[in-house]
Motif scaffolding. Sequence first.
Motif, PDB file in Angstrom:
ATOM      1  N   ARG A   1      21.340  94.486   3.541  1.00 34.70           N
ATOM      2  CA  ARG A   1      21.406  95.172   4.921  1.00 34.70           C
ATOM      3  C   ARG A   1      20.926  96.286   5.055  1.00 34.70           C
TER       4      ARG A   1
ATOM      5  N   THR B   1      19.089  91.094   1.176  1.00 29.02           N
ATOM      6  CA  THR B   1      19.708  89.996   2.217  1.00 29.02           C
ATOM      7  C   THR B   1      19.793  90.770   3.540  1.00 29.02           C
ATOM      8  N   LEU B   2      19.416  90.374   4.588  1.00 30.22           N
ATOM      9  CA  LEU B   2      19.586  90.887   5.929  1.00 30.22           C
ATOM     10  C   LEU B   2      19.013  92.139   5.964  1.00 30.22           C
TER      11      LEU B   2
ATOM     12  N   TYR C   1      16.352  95.338   6.761  1.00 29.67           N
ATOM     13  CA  TYR C   1      15.430  95.431   7.895  1.00 29.67           C
ATOM     14  C   TYR C   1      14.118  96.205   6.879  1.00 29.67           C
TER      15      TYR C   1
ATOM     16  N   GLY D   1      17.610  86.126   5.503  1.00 27.04           N
ATOM     17  CA  GLY D   1      17.716  86.816   6.918  1.00 27.04           C
ATOM     18  C   GLY D   1      16.892  87.940   7.073  1.00 27.04           C
TER      19      GLY D   1
END
Lengths: 330, 396
Positions: free
Chosen positions: A29, A48-49, A51, A69
């Motif tokens: 994240r 994972t996830l 930006y 993701g």
Amino acid sequence: MDAQELLQRYGTGKMDFRGARLVGINLFRADLIGINLNQADLEQANFTLAYLSRSRFCQANLARAYLCGANLNQADLVGALLPDADLHGASLRGADLRSADLTLAILLDANLADADLRNADLSGANLTGACLRGANLRQESRTYCANLRGANLRQADLQGANLTGADLSRVDLSGANLQEATLRNTDLSGTNLEKTNLTGAFLTEANLTGANLRQATLVRAKLERARLVQADLSEADFSLAIASDARFTGANLQKTQFPEAKLTRTDLSRTQMQYANLEEANLIDAYLGRADLSNANLRRALMTRAEISSAILLNADLTGATMPDGSKQA
Amino acid sequence: MSPETSATSCLEDVAHHLTTHPQQLRIKKLVYSACRRTWENNPAVLNQQDLGQLLAQLVRDYPSPEQLQIIFGRIVATLNHQAEYNQVATVILSSVEPLYSFQQAATAVMADADDDHTATLTSSAPTAGVKPYEAIAQTLAQHPQQLRLKKLVYCLCHQRWENSPEVLDPISFETLLPYLHQITPSHDHLTYALSQLIKRLNRPDQYGQLAQTLVQRLSTLYQKPIEDHTTTLSRDEATYLAATEDEHTTFNPATQVSNEQTQAFNPSLHLAEEAAHAPVASANPPAVKDRKHLFELRLEITKYTSPLQAKILLFSTVQRPFQFTVQDWQHLRSFTLEDLLRDTFDYCTSFSDLETKLTIIASCLDSPDEGSQAASALLRAMKPYYAPNKLILVAP
């Protein structure tokens, strides 16, 4: 360098981490928009996830990395190594993936709309449910082409995608959306296209030998000179399709819909066409040697100069059809 | 103590008694199922529901303990822990009994009040009868296909198809009609709600004719909007309607039934309708999108959220809250976004149901900001796939 240090430095405005060795780093994240990780070693890293839009990973090693993701919109991944990477549900809209190695990668439900995938290796990749609308997989030269051999593209959305010359042999494309897709000269031999939507698709000179096209929709598709030898096209819809000079030899065309289709000079020899609908189809100069047209609907079909002398026409409806000698049936 | 306050305290007592019961979770599940017509196991969803409110709705939806018992029986028959839930049903039935006696008393009081109200209104307005519903109810009850007519009216009122005469027989048209009139305040609302309902039935032709009969019989209600509306609308709305009376009366009542088009597109009527019932859909609502292919929907969702975020939220809604464990990741991977969307359509039968569930689940996820972002993307994209008539039929 560990994750904390990297995030700290990124927080102070440093963006350039080219060639950094960050094997197995955990950046779950993390917000790393625009980061430059060209040539970095990121094997098994966890993004994972994260930006990562507009980030740079040119020739980076992301083998077995977790990018589930992650937001990689407009990221530069030219030549990146992503074998076995997990990109489940990742967003890669407009990403540059030219020459990237994505063999056996998981791209389940990934968003690859408008991505550049020319010369990318996607062999054995799982692209189930992926969105590839407007993606570019076009062949540029004999050696510069996308490889999708053995990939899974079930339920994938390839509307308007350019797959000219791509190798899609034996790929699972069942339930996929290929509306308006460009598949010129594409190898689709043995491909599973059952119930696939190919409305308005460009299949000129495509190789569909032995392909499964049962109940597929090919309305207004362009199939000039395409090879459909031994293909299963039963109950498929070819309404208004253009298949001049195409070869359907030995294909299963039972209950196939061809109303108003253009089949001039088409080779339909030895095809199973029982109960096929050829109403108002254009069969001028078509070759129907030993084709089984029993119970077929040939109302108002044009068969000028067509070879039907050895075809089976038992119970076929020829009302208003133009026969090979130019005469018109009552 | 007034009847209202004693009814409220009674409801509170019943709710308190049931929430402290050892089987309170099963009680809530059963009550929730009877109210929402869907089975819910997710504690996150159940915890957001107030048992008192659910009980109030239960008593409203099933006007007699016998009907409630039938419904419970039907739900329990579909469950795997039938013995346990049969006991739970008995507990609920015995607990809610006092609520029914209060409801009967309240109905009697309201009926008296209504009579007074109608009397004052009708004194200044010419009308065919003092109680329009009673006259219409009589003609409907005498119709040879009265059971089917009742099924239609019942479904419009309760948003649920009912075939059982055991449930339908004790309910009179007279009790259903005022509520039907309230939720379909104009001729357009009624015809639209009926047309949406007929489409979903397997005998559209037979019921289509009956719907026509129903529209004709109810036309007298819509010819005199002023006195009828005031019994159901608030004072402000009633005043507003009175002000727009001219716009209503410019229409020839005779053409109202036969010429739908003229009426629907007439701007003055349309404006008056919209102003009086702002959230209600217009006479020509947008068509519901076909769920056969979901490529467009998937594309729309992933414009505003990552496909994974959308999947996590949908998985948490239809399966269990996603915990980021290895098992959850593996389980999530066994579904495609399309599979989860289809499960969600099955699970959430109306848009409001979807809205409630997604919003609750999103706030329970480990990252509520991203969850609510995904929820808003999903809601925006999925809305056109739900029938807008649900809005019309929702009780005010």
